[in-house]
Design an enzyme around this catalytic site. Structure first.
Site, mmCIF file in Angstrom:
data_model
loop_
_atom_site.group_PDB
_atom_site.id
_atom_site.type_symbol
_atom_site.label_atom_id
_atom_site.label_comp_id
_atom_site.label_asym_id
_atom_site.label_seq_id
_atom_site.Cartn_x
_atom_site.Cartn_y
_atom_site.Cartn_z
ATOM 1 N N CYS A 60 53.835 65.858 5.475
ATOM 2 C CA CYS A 60 53.927 66.819 4.370
ATOM 3 C C CYS A 60 54.223 68.237 4.861
ATOM 4 C CB CYS A 60 52.660 66.760 3.532
ATOM 5 S SG CYS A 60 52.904 67.385 1.831
ATOM 6 N N LYS B 153 47.135 63.840 10.737
ATOM 7 C CA LYS B 153 47.700 65.143 10.402
ATOM 8 C C LYS B 153 46.955 66.246 11.135
ATOM 9 C CE LYS B 153 49.097 67.963 6.418
ATOM 10 N NZ LYS B 153 49.088 68.068 4.933
ATOM 11 N N GLU C 187 52.985 59.441 2.693
ATOM 12 C CA GLU C 187 51.621 59.943 2.775
ATOM 13 C C GLU C 187 50.826 59.476 1.554
ATOM 14 O OE1 GLU C 187 49.469 64.364 3.016
ATOM 15 O OE2 GLU C 187 51.370 64.093 1.963
#
Length: 537
Positions: free
Chosen positions: A402, A351, A290
């Protein structure tokens, strides 16, 4: 599990508190102080069960302690005990958040501790029911079910399952996911508490019932060994995970512009040189973390050229993490982009679950005037709407970014929609050497077992890792170092029972906990109206 009936001790009338004298308030306060202190201690012990400490048996001690401290108390007393347990627990667990600010650490800990206060009230109430250890274990799931969703999409950190990602409980994740692991841990702890209470009652049947409780706890503990964790696969893929590192850990990890991108491009080109020289095998795919590109490659020609050159050098598809301009000037997209050495950028995943106050600011206009530090979050992350299933060369991956690894449904959707290997792209540079990367690695290990998939963790500054489908970490990097991992991992198509039943076990267990509380409330209402008699165990 059936629990022995104890007719001589009605559960609606647990051990009475000593009668308070006329000036009772100060005495009750003093009497409550030891209980509060023990609750604080039990909360700290539970935090030590989680990474980076990894003393997982303390999760049983913490659960048992809270069960004993709330047993037979009023709902109000239980709520206070739960809060006194929860606040130090979250303060220690989330101590890594101090990088953002001590006020953020305290504020989030208080909010999360309120859920433990509700749990404490529920534990106190259901301790009056027959078979209360089962209802108490259900209430732990209820509490996590609520915290995973509220407020602002929830914050799942601190689930009992995440302290038990390499324990005898772990294989249960393949049957019912993280909620079933939490239930088993909580049931084991509450059974131990129940056995301890039996021993307090002296001779007679106490030793026998205590032995039964201990035997039940051992049976729950060992049940995971009966669960087969599927790992076999007909196909494999050779992967390389690049950890380029960052200039400085903390809030300003990016350093000068393009530094993070250049680090990852340079590491990829070094791998290409090693392949050309015969020092390394050419991978089938390469994974970047990321935010490995700190510029939008679609609008910044230098960023595009640097990525493209590195991908062409290695000659295989690369999953690139980049921040991409959103639909308007106020928004940005956090994406994983498939970059092909011949055709350039292609499919991408955005995301779905941005972090409140970290990646977007709720009520921005109002809060930014009061908390000026929020102005540092200049643009809000725009959430994606589809799962992270992407075709990366020969591998169909399930990409999560994440903190998304903490949310059951996001990871489960990638598997049910065809992901054959899980990829976690993460940027933990803000929290380097704080324990947060260790906690996130533990979550990834549980996901591997839950879904029977290898998990590839790519982090900008660590911890990057290769996790086998049985949860074993086969390779990992150190933090704050430039490194690369190479491995051959299985591509699996089979689904676990947890994948098939989805959120069903969580809803059943959570609703059972709420139902138990409802039965207690109904019984109290009927007794106040003079209808019926209290149920006896």
């Amino acid at each position: 599990m059936a629990l022995p009936v104890e007719q001589e001790h009605p559960v609606t009338a647990p051990d009475p508190e000593p009668a308070a004298p006329r000036a009772g308030r100060p005495v009750r306060l003093v009497a409550g102080l030891p209980r509060t202190g023990l609750a604080v201690l039990c909360g700290l012990l539970l935090a030590l069960a989680f990474p980076p400490y990894d003393l997982w048996p303390l999760s049983l001690v913490g659960v048992a302690g809270l069960s004993l401290l709330t047993r037979g108390r009023t709902a109000r007393q239980g709520a206070w005990t739960g809060f006194a347990f929860g606040l130090p627990f979250f303060l220690l667990l989330l101590w890594w958040l101090r990088v953002i600010g001590l006020d953020a650490t305290i504020g989030l800990s208080v909010i999360e501790a309120l859920f433990l206060a509700a749990l404490g009230a529920g534990l106190a109430a259901t301790s009056r029911l027959p078979g209360w250890p089962v209802w108490a274990a259900c209430l732990w799931v209820t509490q996590e079910w609520a915290r995973d969703r509220l407020p602002l999409g929830g914050f799942p950190w601190g689930r009992l399952a995440f302290a038990n990602t390499a324990t005898p409980f772990t294989p249960l994740a393949a049957l019912g996911g993280a909620p079933l692991v939490t239930f088993a841990v909580a049931l084991c702890g509450t059974l131990l508490a129940w056995g301890a209470l039996r021993l307090r009652r002296g001779p007679g049947r106490a030793p026998l019932t205590a032995a039964l409780a201990a035997g039940g706890a051992v049976a729950v503990l060992l049940a995971g060994y009966l669960v087969p964790v599927p790992t076999a696969a007909a196909e494999t893929v050779k992967v390389a995970v690049i950890q380029g590192n960052v200039p400085n850990p903390g809030m300003h990890f990016l350093g000068t512009p393009m530094t993070v991108l250049k680090n990852h491009a340079k590491a990829t080109e070094q791998l290409a040189a090693d392949v050309a020289a015969g020092r390394a095998e050419r991978p089938d795919v390469v994974i970047w973390p990321e935010n490995s590109s700190d510029f939008d490659p679609f609008t910044n020609a230098e960023a595009y050229g640097r990525i493209d050159a590195a991908v062409k050098a290695i000659g295989v598809p690369v999953l690139v993490g980049a921040l991409v301009n959103g639909p308007d000037e106020q928004h940005v997209l956090n994406q994983g982009i498939v970059w092909d050495p011949r055709t350039g950028p292609g499919a991408s995943y955005t995301k779905q679950h941005p972090v409140p106050f970290g990646e977007y600011v709720p009520f921005r206009d109002q809060l930014s005037k009061v908390i000026t530090r929020l102005q540092q979050v200049a643009r809000d992350f725009f959430p994606g709407t589809s799962s992270g299933v992407l075709q990366l060369g020969p591998a169909r991956i399930g990409d999560v970014i994440c903190f998304e690894v903490a949310y059951d449904e996001i990871v489960r959707d990638t598997v049910n929609q065809g992901g054959r290997v899980l990829v976690v792209q993460t940027n933990n540079a803000t929290y380097a050497k704080s324990g947060q990367p260790d906690q996130q690695l533990a979550m990834s290990r549980l996901r591997a077992v839950e879904h029977g998939r290898a998990v590839l963790i790519a982090a900008t500054s660590g911890i990057s890792a290769i996790v086998a489908p049985d949860g074993t970490v086969t390779e990992h990097t150190e933090e704050l170092t430039a490194a690369q991992l190479s491995a051959v991992v299985p591509l699996r198509d089979g689904r676990t029972l947890a994948d098939r039943v989805g959120a069903g076990p969580e809803w059943v267990l959570a609703m059972a906990g709420l139902l138990a509380c409802g039965l207690v409330a109904l019984d109290a209402f009927r007794r106040r109206r003079g209808v019926g008699t209290p149920a006896e165990s």
